[in-house]
Design a protein around this motif. Structure first.
Motif, PDB file in Angstrom:
ATOM      1  N   GLU A 134       0.854  -1.197   0.000  1.00  0.00           N
ATOM      2  CA  GLU A 134       0.000   0.000   0.000  1.00  0.00           C
ATOM      3  C   GLU A 134       0.890   1.247   0.000  1.00  0.00           C
ATOM      4  O   GLU A 134       0.626   2.216  -0.713  1.00  0.00           O
ATOM      5  N   ALA A 135       1.964   1.195   0.817  1.00  0.00           N
ATOM      6  CA  ALA A 135       2.883   2.342   0.875  1.00  0.00           C
ATOM      7  C   ALA A 135       3.583   2.527  -0.464  1.00  0.00           C
ATOM      8  O   ALA A 135       3.784   3.651  -0.928  1.00  0.00           O
ATOM      9  N   LYS A 136       3.929   1.415  -1.092  1.00  0.00           N
ATOM     10  CA  LYS A 136       4.635   1.506  -2.377  1.00  0.00           C
ATOM     11  C   LYS A 136       3.691   2.032  -3.474  1.00  0.00           C
ATOM     12  O   LYS A 136       4.051   2.916  -4.250  1.00  0.00           O
ATOM     13  N   ASN A 137       2.474   1.481  -3.489  1.00  0.00           N
ATOM     14  CA  ASN A 137       1.562   1.825  -4.590  1.00  0.00           C
ATOM     15  C   ASN A 137       0.839   3.156  -4.395  1.00  0.00           C
ATOM     16  O   ASN A 137       0.623   3.899  -5.344  1.00  0.00           O
ATOM     17  N   ASN A 138       0.452   3.447  -3.136  1.00  0.00           N
ATOM     18  CA  ASN A 138      -0.344   4.667  -2.909  1.00  0.00           C
ATOM     19  C   ASN A 138       0.481   5.804  -2.324  1.00  0.00           C
ATOM     20  O   ASN A 138      -0.004   6.923  -2.212  1.00  0.00           O
TER      21      ASN A 138
END
Ligand SMILES: Cc1cc2nc3c(=O)[nH]c(=O)nc-3n(C[C@H](O)[C@H](O)[C@H](O)COP(=O)(O)OP(=O)(O)OC[C@H]3O[C@@H](n4cnc5c(N)ncnc54)[C@H](O)[C@@H]3O)c2cc1C
Length: 385
Positions: A163-167
């Motif tokens: 989630e941190a990587k994508n968003n």
């Protein structure tokens, strides 16, 4: 002693429930099936002030209390009974709290408004392949040099990595800055998931599918010195502060789930007939319901006490948050199991949704936010000192 919530808190509960009914409930099964919470939900929740509620108004947050955060946590778990959204929420809430309390001004100005608005995620990266309970013995290294921290090593079972990587977002990461000093040689550093040299490998979990858990490898990852949280070699203490607060939110989520499961179970046993009468007419079942109701009530009261003590900054609050984290997941698991049995064969189907909760709640029995034996160690140490 006052056992009621304020009018504002009742309104917060009502508004949160209404928001979740519209913006989360229709997507819960999809979240479990697809393994992803839509990023739009986080932004909507941010706009409504319920994605990281402890963030102060000056950083764009609603400046709510721990008790308020517990109310939101309970309501989220009643709706997303897979626990995925609860996990995202509690990490974002508790670790933003640590950033806000100990982080450097520049970093707080940059990150907190993004977290409060639901644009970025913040989590914790403590556990390593060699273990999670023994935090003092982590080996991921941090070398502070020339205004930078250079990180090498590996973390494991880290929630929200994808989630941190994508968003957008990252993790408060524990690194060893002094190998000789055990827990006094640990520093907490904010590491964005987009940093060069990071490799994320998703792990396949049994439950809470909407939030990822991953291994993170760090190969000469460089972050600016301003990303160091508080003082060098003090990171262990900041992480314990964060875990102690996160455990209140975990327990609140478990209690919310228990309440929802029991409500569904009670509805079912009043309707379902066997041997010509409703299941609820059999004492073997109604007594189980009475036991569960009592245990959930006890768990909630303990959790409210922990949140109250956190709000008044009582140094003993950690004992209550540990007791809460020790009991609430077990009560939630027991509730899910008994309600599944009341539902009979239907309870075992995916259609009933009960197995989704069983898969989710297990994460809190095995370890997330601290294993149960570790809670017992903390409580025993406190009462035996
Ligand atoms: C779904 C999920 C998400 C997670 N997310 C994160 C995350 O975002 N960030 C993060 O840093 N970590 C995360 N973790 C890891 C979690 O913090 C660890 O699972 C936890 O700290 C326990 O570590 P371990 O799994 O390595 O078990 P171990 O430390 O190896 O312990 C194994 C078992 O031994 C018991 N045990 C250990 N020491 C003792 C003792 N002294 N006495 C008695 N019993 C003992 C424990 O209770 C446990 O049952 C997550 C875990 C899960 C399951």
């Amino acid at each position: 002693m006052n056992f009621s919530f304020s009018d504002e808190q009742e309104l917060l509960r009502k508004n949160t429930a209404r928001f979740l009914e519209k913006n989360l409930k229709p997507y819960v099964r999809d979240i479990d099936a697809k393994g992803e919470i839509p990023a739009e939900f986080f932004r909507n929740a941010g706009e409504n002030g319920i994605i990281s509620p402890l963030i102060k108004q000056k950083y764009g947050g609603p400046s709510l209390s721990f008790m308020d955060s517990v109310i939101i946590s309970e309501e989220i778990a009643k709706v997303d009974t897979s626990m995925a959204t609860s996990v995202y929420y509690l990490l974002n809430t508790s670790w933003a709290y640590v950033l806000q309390k100990y982080g450097k001004q520049e970093l707080k100005d940059k990150l907190l408004p993004e977290i409060a608005s639901g644009n970025q995620f913040i989590g914790i990266a403590s556990t390593e392949p060699s273990g999670g309970s023994d935090v003092a013995n982590i080996t991921t290294s941090g070398t502070v040099n020339n205004g930078k921290v250079i990180i090498n090593g590996e973390k494991m079972y880290i929630s929200g990595a994808l989630e941190a990587k994508n968003n957008g977002g990252g993790h408060l990461t524990l690194v060893k800055t002094d190998k000789e000093k055990g827990h006094r040689g640990i520093t907490m550093v904010y590491v964005p998931a987009s940093a060069k040299g990071i490799e994320i490998t998703k792990l396949e979990n049994m439950g809470r599918m909407g939030i990822s858990t991953a291994g993170i490898k760090y190969d000469n990852v460089e972050v600016p010195e301003e990303n160091i949280i508080g003082e060098i070699n003090e990171g262990f203490y900041y992480s314990m502060d964060g875990f102690n607060h996160a455990r209140i939110m975990v327990a609140a989520a478990c209690n919310g789930l228990s309440e929802k499961m029991l409500e569904e179970g009670l509805g079912y046993i009043k309707e379902r007939k066997a041997f010509g009468k409703p299941l609820s007419d059999f004492q073997a079942i109604s007594f189980e319901a009475a036991d569960l109701k009592t245990e959930i009530e006890m768990a909630s009261l303990l959790n409210y006490k922990a949140a109250y003590l956190a709000d008044v900054d009582d140094p003993e609050f950690y004992i209550y948050s540990s007791m809460s984290k020790l009991k609430s997941p077990q009560i939630a698991m027991d509730t899910v199991k008994k309600v599944m049995m009341w539902f009979g064969a239907y309870g075992y189907t995916k259609d009933s949704g009960i197995e989704m909760s069983a898969r989710g709640i297990f994460s809190y029995l095995v370890g997330a936010e601290g294993a149960l034996n570790i809670m017992k160690m903390i409580i025993a140490k406190a009462i035996l000192k």
